[in-house]
Structure formats: C-alpha cells, structure tokens
Design a protein around this motif. Structure first.
Motif, PDB file in Angstrom:
ATOM      1  N   ARG A   1       0.825  -1.207   0.000  1.00 49.51           N
ATOM      2  CA  ARG A   1       0.000   0.000   0.000  1.00 49.51           C
ATOM      3  C   ARG A   1       0.864   1.264   0.000  1.00 49.51           C
ATOM      4  O   ARG A   1       1.891   1.326   0.681  1.00 49.51           O
ATOM      5  CB  ARG A   1      -0.909   0.008   1.228  1.00 49.51           C
ATOM      6  CG  ARG A   1      -2.061   0.982   1.079  1.00 49.51           C
ATOM      7  CD  ARG A   1      -2.813   1.166   2.388  1.00 49.51           C
ATOM      8  NE  ARG A   1      -3.560   0.038   2.884  1.00 49.51           N
ATOM      9  CZ  ARG A   1      -4.798  -0.282   2.534  1.00 49.51           C
ATOM     10  NH1 ARG A   1      -5.432   0.440   1.646  1.00 49.51           N
ATOM     11  NH2 ARG A   1      -5.406  -1.315   3.080  1.00 49.51           N
TER      12      ARG A   1
ATOM     13  N   SER B   1     -20.954  -1.924  -1.135  1.00 46.78           N
ATOM     14  CA  SER B   1     -21.061  -0.731  -0.307  1.00 46.78           C
ATOM     15  C   SER B   1     -20.051  -0.789   0.847  1.00 46.78           C
ATOM     16  O   SER B   1     -19.892  -1.823   1.488  1.00 46.78           O
ATOM     17  CB  SER B   1     -22.488  -0.664   0.235  1.00 46.78           C
ATOM     18  OG  SER B   1     -22.628   0.466   1.017  1.00 46.78           O
ATOM     19  N   GLY B   2     -19.345   0.305   1.062  1.00 44.62           N
ATOM     20  CA  GLY B   2     -18.371   0.378   2.154  1.00 44.62           C
ATOM     21  C   GLY B   2     -17.015  -0.214   1.818  1.00 44.62           C
ATOM     22  O   GLY B   2     -16.146  -0.333   2.675  1.00 44.62           O
ATOM     23  N   SER B   3     -16.803  -0.594   0.550  1.00 40.90           N
ATOM     24  CA  SER B   3     -15.544  -1.251   0.182  1.00 40.90           C
ATOM     25  C   SER B   3     -14.416  -0.258  -0.080  1.00 40.90           C
ATOM     26  O   SER B   3     -13.259  -0.652  -0.210  1.00 40.90           O
ATOM     27  CB  SER B   3     -15.755  -2.150  -1.034  1.00 40.90           C
ATOM     28  OG  SER B   3     -16.251  -1.377  -2.111  1.00 40.90           O
ATOM     29  N   GLY B   4     -14.741   1.023  -0.179  1.00 42.54           N
ATOM     30  CA  GLY B   4     -13.687   2.026  -0.392  1.00 42.54           C
ATOM     31  C   GLY B   4     -13.688   2.659  -1.772  1.00 42.54           C
ATOM     32  O   GLY B   4     -12.687   3.241  -2.197  1.00 42.54           O
ATOM     33  N   LYS B   5     -14.824   2.588  -2.477  1.00 40.73           N
ATOM     34  CA  LYS B   5     -14.899   3.161  -3.840  1.00 40.73           C
ATOM     35  C   LYS B   5     -14.737   4.676  -3.799  1.00 40.73           C
ATOM     36  O   LYS B   5     -13.962   5.252  -4.553  1.00 40.73           O
ATOM     37  CB  LYS B   5     -16.249   2.814  -4.502  1.00 40.73           C
ATOM     38  CG  LYS B   5     -16.496   1.333  -4.689  1.00 40.73           C
ATOM     39  CD  LYS B   5     -17.765   1.062  -5.458  1.00 40.73           C
ATOM     40  CE  LYS B   5     -19.034   1.559  -4.792  1.00 40.73           C
ATOM     41  NZ  LYS B   5     -19.331   0.911  -3.499  1.00 40.73           N
ATOM     42  N   SER B   6     -15.499   5.332  -2.912  1.00 45.25           N
ATOM     43  CA  SER B   6     -15.458   6.796  -2.867  1.00 45.25           C
ATOM     44  C   SER B   6     -14.077   7.278  -2.451  1.00 45.25           C
ATOM     45  O   SER B   6     -13.581   8.285  -2.941  1.00 45.25           O
ATOM     46  CB  SER B   6     -16.471   7.334  -1.867  1.00 45.25           C
ATOM     47  OG  SER B   6     -17.731   6.818  -2.167  1.00 45.25           O
ATOM     48  N   TYR B   7     -13.465   6.530  -1.551  1.00 44.13           N
ATOM     49  CA  TYR B   7     -12.150   6.920  -1.043  1.00 44.13           C
ATOM     50  C   TYR B   7     -11.113   6.888  -2.177  1.00 44.13           C
ATOM     51  O   TYR B   7     -10.367   7.843  -2.369  1.00 44.13           O
ATOM     52  CB  TYR B   7     -11.776   5.958   0.083  1.00 44.13           C
ATOM     53  CG  TYR B   7     -10.545   6.346   0.867  1.00 44.13           C
ATOM     54  CD1 TYR B   7     -10.644   7.139   2.004  1.00 44.13           C
ATOM     55  CD2 TYR B   7      -9.286   5.898   0.480  1.00 44.13           C
ATOM     56  CE1 TYR B   7      -9.516   7.476   2.742  1.00 44.13           C
ATOM     57  CE2 TYR B   7      -8.145   6.230   1.204  1.00 44.13           C
ATOM     58  CZ  TYR B   7      -8.272   7.017   2.334  1.00 44.13           C
ATOM     59  OH  TYR B   7      -7.153   7.344   3.055  1.00 44.13           O
TER      60      TYR B   7
ATOM     61  N   LYS C   1      -9.188  -2.153   4.757  1.00 42.86           N
ATOM     62  CA  LYS C   1      -9.912  -1.101   4.018  1.00 42.86           C
ATOM     63  C   LYS C   1      -9.332  -0.938   2.621  1.00 42.86           C
ATOM     64  O   LYS C   1      -8.107  -0.952   2.445  1.00 42.86           O
ATOM     65  CB  LYS C   1      -9.752   0.225   4.751  1.00 42.86           C
ATOM     66  CG  LYS C   1     -10.304   0.225   6.150  1.00 42.86           C
ATOM     67  CD  LYS C   1     -11.709   0.749   6.158  1.00 42.86           C
ATOM     68  CE  LYS C   1     -12.259   0.832   7.562  1.00 42.86           C
ATOM     69  NZ  LYS C   1     -13.697   0.647   7.596  1.00 42.86           N
TER      70      LYS C   1
ATOM     71  N   THR D   1      -5.540   0.098  -1.985  1.00 44.54           N
ATOM     72  CA  THR D   1      -5.609   1.481  -2.476  1.00 44.54           C
ATOM     73  C   THR D   1      -4.833   2.406  -1.531  1.00 44.54           C
ATOM     74  O   THR D   1      -4.700   2.114  -0.336  1.00 44.54           O
ATOM     75  CB  THR D   1      -7.077   1.953  -2.602  1.00 44.54           C
ATOM     76  OG1 THR D   1      -7.692   1.885  -1.307  1.00 44.54           O
ATOM     77  CG2 THR D   1      -7.852   1.117  -3.584  1.00 44.54           C
ATOM     78  N   PRO D   2      -4.324   3.526  -2.051  1.00 50.79           N
ATOM     79  CA  PRO D   2      -3.498   4.409  -1.227  1.00 50.79           C
ATOM     80  C   PRO D   2      -4.257   4.959  -0.016  1.00 50.79           C
ATOM     81  O   PRO D   2      -5.466   5.169  -0.068  1.00 50.79           O
ATOM     82  CB  PRO D   2      -3.142   5.557  -2.182  1.00 50.79           C
ATOM     83  CG  PRO D   2      -3.355   5.013  -3.544  1.00 50.79           C
ATOM     84  CD  PRO D   2      -4.457   4.017  -3.433  1.00 50.79           C
ATOM     85  N   THR D   3      -3.512   5.176   1.041  1.00 55.30           N
ATOM     86  CA  THR D   3      -4.047   5.850   2.227  1.00 55.30           C
ATOM     87  C   THR D   3      -3.456   7.259   2.259  1.00 55.30           C
ATOM     88  O   THR D   3      -2.254   7.429   2.058  1.00 55.30           O
ATOM     89  CB  THR D   3      -3.663   5.081   3.506  1.00 55.30           C
ATOM     90  OG1 THR D   3      -4.360   3.831   3.482  1.00 55.30           O
ATOM     91  CG2 THR D   3      -4.067   5.830   4.767  1.00 55.30           C
TER      92      THR D   3
HETATM   93  N1  LIG Z   1      -7.077   2.971   1.253  1.00 56.77           N
HETATM   94  C1  LIG Z   1      -7.723   3.297   2.371  1.00 56.77           C
HETATM   95  N2  LIG Z   1      -7.049   3.717   3.460  1.00 56.77           N
HETATM   96  C2  LIG Z   1      -7.694   4.064   4.592  1.00 56.77           C
HETATM   97  N3  LIG Z   1      -9.036   4.040   4.740  1.00 56.77           N
HETATM   98  C3  LIG Z   1      -9.773   3.646   3.708  1.00 56.77           C
HETATM   99  C4  LIG Z   1      -9.159   3.249   2.464  1.00 56.77           C
HETATM  100  N4  LIG Z   1     -10.148   2.909   1.597  1.00 56.77           N
HETATM  101  C5  LIG Z   1     -11.312   3.067   2.265  1.00 56.77           C
HETATM  102  N5  LIG Z   1     -11.095   3.511   3.511  1.00 56.77           N
HETATM  103  C6  LIG Z   1     -12.145   3.806   4.518  1.00 56.77           C
HETATM  104  O1  LIG Z   1     -13.190   2.841   4.366  1.00 56.77           O
HETATM  105  C7  LIG Z   1     -14.462   3.415   4.596  1.00 56.77           C
HETATM  106  C8  LIG Z   1     -15.435   3.104   3.458  1.00 56.77           C
HETATM  107  O2  LIG Z   1     -14.977   3.700   2.269  1.00 56.77           O
HETATM  108  P1  LIG Z   1     -15.952   4.411   1.212  1.00 56.77           P
HETATM  109  O3  LIG Z   1     -16.888   5.348   1.865  1.00 56.77           O
HETATM  110  O4  LIG Z   1     -15.049   4.960   0.157  1.00 56.77           O
HETATM  111  O5  LIG Z   1     -16.757   3.153   0.651  1.00 56.77           O
HETATM  112  P2  LIG Z   1     -17.783   3.088  -0.595  1.00 56.77           P
HETATM  113  O6  LIG Z   1     -17.468   1.843  -1.339  1.00 56.77           O
HETATM  114  O7  LIG Z   1     -17.754   4.346  -1.346  1.00 56.77           O
HETATM  115  O8  LIG Z   1     -19.163   2.927   0.144  1.00 56.77           O
HETATM  116  P3  LIG Z   1     -20.641   3.340  -0.388  1.00 56.77           P
HETATM  117  O9  LIG Z   1     -20.873   2.626  -1.672  1.00 56.77           O
HETATM  118  O10 LIG Z   1     -21.521   2.869   0.726  1.00 56.77           O
HETATM  119  O11 LIG Z   1     -20.620   4.842  -0.525  1.00 56.77           O
HETATM  120  C9  LIG Z   1     -14.225   4.919   4.771  1.00 56.77           C
HETATM  121  O12 LIG Z   1     -14.284   5.226   6.147  1.00 56.77           O
HETATM  122  C10 LIG Z   1     -12.815   5.150   4.270  1.00 56.77           C
HETATM  123  O13 LIG Z   1     -12.186   6.186   4.985  1.00 56.77           O
END
Ligand SMILES: Nc1ncnc2c1ncn2[C@@H]1O[C@H](COP(=O)(O)OP(=O)(O)OP(=O)(O)O)[C@@H](O)[C@H]1O
Length: 360
Positions: free
Chosen positions: A107, A147-153, A329, A350-352
């Motif tokens: 990472r 959902s919650g997998s980190g897509k938006s991040y 995450k 994915t990068p933090t």
């Molecule tokens: N690479 C990462 N490093 C640190 N934290 C992460 C990383 N990727 C995701 N997270 C954390 O994981 C959590 C969920 O991420 P995110 O909101 O991006 O999910 P999502 O897939 O967009 O969810 P949804 O579809 O419900 O909107 C967030 O709190 C985010 O800060």
C-alpha cells in the motif's frame, strides 16, 4: 533468507512434492523439476508422465506456489495454462509451465498530500508502491465494489491526482450528490458538476447527463479534426466521472437509457486518441449498468471489497481463486492493460492519504 529461497528451487520443489498429488510421481522419481528465473519460475515435467499437463494442473501448481511464495512474490494469475518451450536438449524436458511473478503489492501511504503533489512526475498516478499508471495510456477507468468497500475513497484519490496535478480537466456527475460532488465543490468545480435537485425527475437528470456526454462527443469530433491536420497535437486530458452508474438509469425510459448507453460507447471507443476518458464507479458493471463495449475498452479496472468469481466476473477474465487478496480497508483486485504492463491481475491495496476535511 527470502533471497535464498528465490534463488534456489529446493523450497518450491519441496512444497510441490508434498502438496501436489501426481499419483506418486515427485521430483525424487525424476517426474518434474523446478527452475527459478528473475521474473518467475518454470515447472518442467519429465515426459512421458502419468499425469496430464492441462489447465487444471497449472492452476493447482499456481495455488500451491502462490501461497508458498508469499510474502516474497505474488504469482500473476493466468486465465489459461502458460506452456512454454524450454532450452533443454533432451526432448523429454522440452516443455514447461511458466509462472510469472511480481513483488507483493504494498500500500502507498501519503502522509502529506501537498508536498506529494509537488514532488511527483505529473503524468503518472501511483496506485501502489511500484505500481503506477500513465494517464496518456489510459482509455477508461472502472471502479467496482460493494457498499463500504472504499470506492469513494479511491475515487477521491484519483480525482485529486488527475485534477490537482493538472493532468486532466474534469466533469463530475454525482446522482447521489455525495462524495464526488463535495470533492468538486471543495476544489471550485461547481460549474462542471451535475447532481439532481429537488424538482428533477430521474429521467430529467439522465437527460442532463446525456447533454454533458453529447458535449464531450462533440469535443472528440473537434479534436479528431485537429489530429487530422496535426497528428502530433497534444491535448489536455478531459475526464468525465460518473458515480453510481448502475443506479443512475434505474427506472428511466428506454429511449433515454439507450441514448446514455450510446453516448458512453462513443466516448469510450473514440476518446482514447483524443484524450477524453470515462471514470466510472458502480457496485457492479453488469450489462444493465454499462454497454459491453465500454467494459471491453476500459483498461484500468479496480474491484474492491468481496472478491469471488461472482463479483469479479464483469471486470476480469481470470477466476480469482488462489489470488491472495489482502484484507482491510480499500483492498481488492487491480488490472491494467497497456503496452507497458504485461496483462496482469494484481492484489490491490488502495493508497491511504489525508482526505480534505468535509469531503468523505
Ligand atoms: N485505502 C484506504 N485507506 C484508509 N481508509 C480507507 C481506504 N479505503 C477506504 N477507507 C475507509 O473505508 C471506509 C469506506 O470507504 P468508502 O466510503 O469509500 O466506501 P464506498 O465503497 O464508497 O461505500 P458506499 O458505496 O456505501 O458509498 C471509509 O471510512 C474510508 O475512509
């Protein structure tokens, strides 16, 4: 210690002798040997053999060796057996299974985004340590995950890299007026952002999306004419980011959905040469989410969260069985297909980084 293992075939040979069931045939009976190279290893059977050299055996060796080599190397999963000719003089050893490997995915941690953005080569986007993408070679990017997998991040990371490094101009389409819209607002991109407002129906919104996409198609045609006169002309990249693609056209009249699909296809097919790109996010990229052509053209794919044959079927040709996907995450699978990287599906972390206050 790890270096010794990678230079000497004894460790892998031993692992295969113990785990591989070849009806009693082992390296002790001279039935196969292992040769180690810089970028992978060879499983060299001694023919004639009582076992069949087929995809099933290839994938079995992959599974055993991939786990055995972790955390030194990560084997690159192949969709079918990778049979090569060896340099052996003896015909009995003239063929081998080849297993290419790469370093284990690590990472990328960015503690100070501002100084990071100033120091890094502007056209490259780092995805993990030692894995980067050159945006000049990208057609479209697809990000999938539950959902919650980190897509938006990870989307926010990509938008930040593309826009703040000056690689690409952006349009942001956010049907939920959520993270991408807030990101765009934080960076003064309100005029390039579309999200639904109270009086809009779903169909109104998708029609507005189509207007933006049609504008991009017009830009593509204009750029094509410039390229016709000056084939070396360098355009600035232009990216349209669409969040929640699957939900976007849900319940929308067929005609509007068809136009949306047709515009997406045109951009993904014609946009590459003219530097116009799609950056799409969806829970999944099934045929009801995007046209097949868009999926086939996309050359950077990220699948986050649950990894199984069912979740990866839309983005990857390979069965993920045996790929060691890290937990935590923002993890999953990553694939880039261009002429610099060999075809490969890699475990993804994915990068933090520090997200600007109030976006996520
Ligand atoms: N690479 C990462 N490093 C640190 N934290 C992460 C990383 N990727 C995701 N997270 C954390 O994981 C959590 C969920 O991420 P995110 O909101 O991006 O999910 P999502 O897939 O967009 O969810 P949804 O579809 O419900 O909107 C967030 O709190 C985010 O800060």
């Amino acid at each position: 210690m790890i270096e010794d293992i990678l230079q000497c075939p004894a460790y892998l040979t031993q692992c295969l002798n113990i785990s591989l069931d070849l009806s009693g045939e082992t390296s002790y009976t001279n039935s196969f040997k292992v040769k180690i190279g810089k970028n992978g290893f060879w499983f060299i059977p001694h023919f004639p053999a009582s076992y069949v050299l087929d995809n099933e055996l290839y994938q079995k060796i992959y599974k055993i060796a991939n786990a055995a080599l972790y955390p030194a190397k990560s084997l690159l999963k192949q969709s079918a057996m990778y049979l090569v000719e060896t340099d052996a003089k003896d015909f009995n050893n003239k063929r081998a299974f080849y297993f290419p490997w790469t370093d284990v995915s690590r990472r990328l941690i960015i503690s100070d985004m501002e100084s990071y953005l100033q120091t890094k080569d502007s056209k490259k986007i780092e995805i993990m340590q030692d894995v980067e993408i050159d945006y000049d070679k990208v057609t479209s990017i697809l990000i999938a995950g539950n959902s919650g997998s980190g897509k938006s991040y990870v989307l926010t990371y990509l938008l930040t890299m593309l826009y703040l490094k000056g690689i690409s101009d952006m349009y942001i389409i956010d049907p939920k007026c959520d993270v991408p819209a807030r990101w765009a607002h934080a960076y003064g991109l309100d005029k390039r952002t579309l999200f639904p407002i109270e009086e809009m129906s779903n169909s109104d919104f998708v029609s507005k999306v189509n207007d933006i996409l049609a504008k991009l198609v017009t830009i593509i045609y204009q750029r094509q004419r410039i390229l016709y006169r000056d084939p070396h002309h360098q355009f600035k990249h232009l990216t349209v980011c669409i969040d929640e693609v699957l939900a976007l056209t849900d319940g929308v009249p067929k005609k509007i959905k068809d136009s949306f699909f047709s515009l997406l296809s045109q951009i993904s097919l014609l946009g590459r040469a003219t530097f116009v790109h799609l950056l799409l996010v969806s829970q999944r990229f099934s045929n009801d989410a995007i046209p097949i052509a868009v999926r086939e053209q996309a050359n950077v794919c990220l699948q986050l969260g649950n990894i199984s044959k069912k979740t990866t079927q839309f983005l990857f040709d390979v069965d993920p069985d045996g790929i060691l996907v890290p937990i935590g995450k923002g993890t999953g699978l990553f694939q880039i297909t261009d002429n610099t990287h060999p075809f490969q599906v890699l475990p993804l972390l994915t990068p933090t980084y520090q997200v600007k206050e109030g976006i996520l």
